[in-house]
Design a protein around this motif. Structure first.
Motif, PDB file in Angstrom:
ATOM      1  N   ASP A  71      -1.448  -8.621  -5.292  1.00 51.06           N
ATOM      2  CA  ASP A  71      -1.670  -7.115  -5.875  1.00 51.06           C
ATOM      3  C   ASP A  71      -0.399  -6.327  -5.512  1.00 51.06           C
ATOM      4  OD1 ASP A  71      -1.540  -6.767  -2.999  1.00 51.06           O
ATOM      5  OD2 ASP A  71      -3.478  -5.653  -2.931  1.00 51.06           O
ATOM      6  N   VAL A  72      -0.385  -5.192  -6.096  1.00 51.22           N
ATOM      7  CA  VAL A  72       0.996  -4.245  -5.803  1.00 51.22           C
ATOM      8  C   VAL A  72       0.364  -2.972  -5.149  1.00 51.22           C
ATOM      9  CG1 VAL A  72       2.673  -3.189  -7.060  1.00 51.22           C
ATOM     10  CG2 VAL A  72       2.007  -5.189  -7.761  1.00 51.22           C
ATOM     11  N   LEU A  73       1.036  -2.534  -4.280  1.00 54.97           N
ATOM     12  CA  LEU A  73       0.668  -1.293  -3.586  1.00 54.97           C
ATOM     13  C   LEU A  73       2.133  -0.389  -3.176  1.00 54.97           C
ATOM     14  CD1 LEU A  73      -1.512   0.816  -2.590  1.00 54.97           C
ATOM     15  CD2 LEU A  73      -1.309  -0.233  -0.217  1.00 54.97           C
ATOM     16  N   GLU A  74       2.200   0.589  -3.564  1.00 52.55           N
ATOM     17  CA  GLU A  74       3.307   1.452  -3.621  1.00 52.55           C
ATOM     18  C   GLU A  74       2.988   1.985  -2.056  1.00 52.55           C
ATOM     19  OE1 GLU A  74       6.283   5.066  -4.984  1.00 52.55           O
ATOM     20  OE2 GLU A  74       4.378   4.490  -6.180  1.00 52.55           O
ATOM     21  N   VAL A  75       4.184   2.144  -1.213  1.00 50.66           N
ATOM     22  CA  VAL A  75       3.900   2.697   0.064  1.00 50.66           C
ATOM     23  C   VAL A  75       5.209   3.366   0.475  1.00 50.66           C
ATOM     24  CG1 VAL A  75       2.458   0.763   0.980  1.00 50.66           C
ATOM     25  CG2 VAL A  75       4.858   0.327   1.040  1.00 50.66           C
ATOM     26  N   ALA A  76       5.065   4.165   1.685  1.00 52.12           N
ATOM     27  CA  ALA A  76       6.177   4.947   2.345  1.00 52.12           C
ATOM     28  C   ALA A  76       7.069   3.769   2.863  1.00 52.12           C
ATOM     29  CB  ALA A  76       5.658   6.069   3.174  1.00 52.12           C
ATOM     30  N   LYS A  77       8.185   4.350   3.336  1.00 45.57           N
ATOM     31  CA  LYS A  77       9.141   3.561   3.877  1.00 45.57           C
ATOM     32  C   LYS A  77       8.843   2.704   5.088  1.00 45.57           C
ATOM     33  CE  LYS A  77      14.076   2.595   4.963  1.00 45.57           C
ATOM     34  NZ  LYS A  77      13.840   1.298   5.336  1.00 45.57           N
ATOM     35  N   ASP A  78       8.235   3.509   5.910  1.00 42.71           N
ATOM     36  CA  ASP A  78       7.785   3.055   7.207  1.00 42.71           C
ATOM     37  C   ASP A  78       7.007   1.838   7.136  1.00 42.71           C
ATOM     38  OD1 ASP A  78       6.144   5.133   6.530  1.00 42.71           O
ATOM     39  OD2 ASP A  78       5.562   5.642   8.560  1.00 42.71           O
ATOM     40  N   SER A  79       5.941   1.937   6.265  1.00 36.69           N
ATOM     41  CA  SER A  79       4.633   1.161   5.915  1.00 36.69           C
ATOM     42  C   SER A  79       5.503  -0.216   5.193  1.00 36.69           C
ATOM     43  CB  SER A  79       3.723   1.726   4.945  1.00 36.69           C
ATOM     44  OG  SER A  79       2.900   2.679   5.635  1.00 36.69           O
ATOM     45  N   PHE A  80       6.361   0.023   4.485  1.00 34.71           N
ATOM     46  CA  PHE A  80       7.332  -1.091   3.591  1.00 34.71           C
ATOM     47  C   PHE A  80       7.914  -1.836   4.889  1.00 34.71           C
ATOM     48  CE2 PHE A  80      11.398  -2.347   1.930  1.00 34.71           C
ATOM     49  CZ  PHE A  80      10.914  -3.216   1.083  1.00 34.71           C
ATOM     50  N   ASP A  81       8.624  -1.232   5.740  1.00 32.59           N
ATOM     51  CA  ASP A  81       9.456  -2.154   7.020  1.00 32.59           C
ATOM     52  C   ASP A  81       8.399  -2.471   7.929  1.00 32.59           C
ATOM     53  OD1 ASP A  81      11.752  -1.033   6.112  1.00 32.59           O
ATOM     54  OD2 ASP A  81      11.740   0.790   7.357  1.00 32.59           O
ATOM     55  N   ALA A  82       7.216  -2.265   7.996  1.00 28.59           N
ATOM     56  CA  ALA A  82       6.257  -2.853   9.020  1.00 28.59           C
ATOM     57  C   ALA A  82       5.157  -3.710   8.316  1.00 28.59           C
ATOM     58  CB  ALA A  82       5.536  -1.862   9.618  1.00 28.59           C
ATOM     59  N   CYS A  83       5.156  -3.736   6.810  1.00 27.82           N
ATOM     60  CA  CYS A  83       4.231  -4.193   5.950  1.00 27.82           C
ATOM     61  C   CYS A  83       3.003  -4.015   6.393  1.00 27.82           C
ATOM     62  CB  CYS A  83       4.400  -5.766   6.375  1.00 27.82           C
ATOM     63  SG  CYS A  83       5.883  -6.582   5.206  1.00 27.82           S
ATOM     64  N   THR A  84       2.874  -2.818   6.274  1.00 25.53           N
ATOM     65  CA  THR A  84       1.205  -2.068   6.356  1.00 25.53           C
ATOM     66  C   THR A  84       0.720  -1.430   5.337  1.00 25.53           C
ATOM     67  OG1 THR A  84       1.748  -0.160   7.559  1.00 25.53           O
ATOM     68  CG2 THR A  84       1.518  -2.065   9.090  1.00 25.53           C
ATOM     69  N   THR A  85      -0.436  -0.955   5.287  1.00 24.30           N
ATOM     70  CA  THR A  85      -1.042  -0.011   4.142  1.00 24.30           C
ATOM     71  C   THR A  85      -1.069   1.354   4.509  1.00 24.30           C
ATOM     72  OG1 THR A  85      -3.409  -0.801   4.429  1.00 24.30           O
ATOM     73  CG2 THR A  85      -1.865  -2.252   2.998  1.00 24.30           C
ATOM     74  N   ASP A  86      -0.995   1.637   6.006  1.00 22.40           N
ATOM     75  CA  ASP A  86      -0.935   2.699   6.473  1.00 22.40           C
ATOM     76  C   ASP A  86      -0.531   4.048   5.658  1.00 22.40           C
ATOM     77  OD1 ASP A  86      -1.811   1.427   8.511  1.00 22.40           O
ATOM     78  OD2 ASP A  86      -0.273   1.836   9.967  1.00 22.40           O
ATOM     79  N   ASN A  87       0.237   3.963   5.096  1.00 20.02           N
ATOM     80  CA  ASN A  87       0.939   5.023   4.265  1.00 20.02           C
ATOM     81  C   ASN A  87       1.146   4.919   2.698  1.00 20.02           C
ATOM     82  OD1 ASN A  87       1.367   7.092   6.495  1.00 20.02           O
ATOM     83  ND2 ASN A  87       3.012   5.582   7.093  1.00 20.02           N
ATOM     84  N   ALA A  88      -0.105   4.293   2.171  1.00 17.32           N
ATOM     85  CA  ALA A  88      -0.170   3.733   0.795  1.00 17.32           C
ATOM     86  C   ALA A  88       0.104   5.265  -0.164  1.00 17.32           C
ATOM     87  CB  ALA A  88      -1.523   3.257   0.455  1.00 17.32           C
ATOM     88  N   ILE A  89       0.454   4.926  -1.312  1.00 16.62           N
ATOM     89  CA  ILE A  89       0.862   6.012  -2.451  1.00 16.62           C
ATOM     90  C   ILE A  89      -0.180   5.505  -3.401  1.00 16.62           C
ATOM     91  CG2 ILE A  89       2.436   7.277  -3.845  1.00 16.62           C
ATOM     92  CD1 ILE A  89       4.603   6.483  -1.765  1.00 16.62           C
ATOM     93  N   GLY A  90      -1.336   6.071  -3.667  1.00 15.85           N
ATOM     94  CA  GLY A  90      -2.109   5.729  -4.479  1.00 15.85           C
ATOM     95  C   GLY A  90      -3.084   4.404  -4.276  1.00 15.85           C
ATOM     96  N   THR A  91      -3.520   3.811  -5.130  1.00 18.06           N
ATOM     97  CA  THR A  91      -4.470   2.691  -4.874  1.00 18.06           C
ATOM     98  C   THR A  91      -3.756   1.251  -5.355  1.00 18.06           C
ATOM     99  OG1 THR A  91      -5.398   2.762  -6.889  1.00 18.06           O
ATOM    100  CG2 THR A  91      -6.510   3.975  -5.192  1.00 18.06           C
ATOM    101  N   SER A  92      -4.132   0.363  -4.877  1.00 16.06           N
ATOM    102  CA  SER A  92      -3.538  -1.162  -5.138  1.00 16.06           C
ATOM    103  C   SER A  92      -3.721  -1.507  -6.524  1.00 16.06           C
ATOM    104  CB  SER A  92      -4.243  -2.095  -4.062  1.00 16.06           C
ATOM    105  OG  SER A  92      -3.847  -3.264  -4.416  1.00 16.06           O
ATOM    106  N   LEU A  93      -2.788  -2.082  -7.192  1.00 15.77           N
ATOM    107  CA  LEU A  93      -2.955  -2.713  -8.552  1.00 15.77           C
ATOM    108  C   LEU A  93      -3.228  -4.127  -8.353  1.00 15.77           C
ATOM    109  CD1 LEU A  93       0.227  -0.858 -10.175  1.00 15.77           C
ATOM    110  CD2 LEU A  93      -2.212  -0.302 -10.019  1.00 15.77           C
ATOM    111  N   THR A  94      -4.630  -4.418  -8.773  1.00 18.81           N
ATOM    112  CA  THR A  94      -5.040  -5.948  -8.548  1.00 18.81           C
ATOM    113  C   THR A  94      -5.309  -6.793  -9.839  1.00 18.81           C
ATOM    114  OG1 THR A  94      -7.510  -5.073  -9.167  1.00 18.81           O
ATOM    115  CG2 THR A  94      -6.641  -4.945  -6.462  1.00 18.81           C
TER     116      THR A  94
END
Length: 195
Positions: A71-94
């Motif tokens: 899937d694809v999920l846009e996230v904030a930089k800290d979530s990108f670095d940590a590979c978490t969905t905590d600061n997702a921007i929108g919803t996951s594209l599945t």
């Protein structure tokens, strides 16, 4: 007077055609031929891919993947670095392939949320410049679904080939030239008929 009007109209149409051609969006197939997968070389694969290209507001990222496996999920930089969905921007594209329009300048971060895919390197950081006159950084306009501007339908022309920007440029140029040619023929006919 008619000759001046002819020159003004022709000049305005020519300038409008050139400006329209200059605003063409570019479609980028993420990862080129490997698509959106857990990359065999880790995160460096996608970093190298982005460093070889430029991205502008209005460009489209095409994430080619098999539905149900990524899937694809846009996230904030800290979530990108940590590979978490905590600061997702929108919803996951599945549903693959997924199309994401870069709708603001600045950095955009995308991850795959399946298992450890992100930690294994399936993540992408893209910096978009303001080349197409889009909104400034931080001014993400809301999309109809409440997430990033995206869709799972094919972009105009349906092309998701690797770096299809050359094709888009050639098609845009051909349409612009055809538009100018038709305009010239109409104006020539007008000139012969009424002047």
């Amino acid at each position: 007077m008619h000759k001046v009007m002819f020159i003004v109209v022709f000049g305005a149409l020519a300038v409008a055609s050139v400006l329209n051609y200059g605003e063409a969006q570019t479609v980028h197939a993420v990862g080129d031929t490997i698509g959106w997968i857990v990359p065999p070389g880790g995160a460096a694969v996608y970093s190298n891919w982005t460093s070889a290209d430029t991205f502008k507001v209005g460009d489209i990222l095409v994430f080619n993947f098999i539905t149900g496996r990524h899937d694809v999920l846009e996230v904030a930089k800290d979530s990108f670095d940590a590979c978490t969905t905590d600061n997702a921007i929108g919803t996951s594209l599945t549903d693959g392939p997924a199309h994401v329009t870069l709708n603001s300048t600045g950095d955009h971060y995308y991850i795959c949320t399946f298992g450890t895919h992100c930690k294994l390197g399936q993540k992408l950081a893209v910096t978009a410049s303001g080349g197409n006159g889009g909104p400034p950084a931080g001014a993400n306009p809301p999309s109809p679904a409440g997430g990033p501007s995206s869709s799972n339908s094919s972009p105009p022309g349906g092309s998701t080939q690797s770096h299809s920007s050359a094709t888009a440029v050639h098609v845009g140029l051909a349409l612009t030239m055809a538009s100018i040619a038709i305009t010239v023929l109409h104006l020539y006919w007008f000139w012969l008929t009424y002047l």
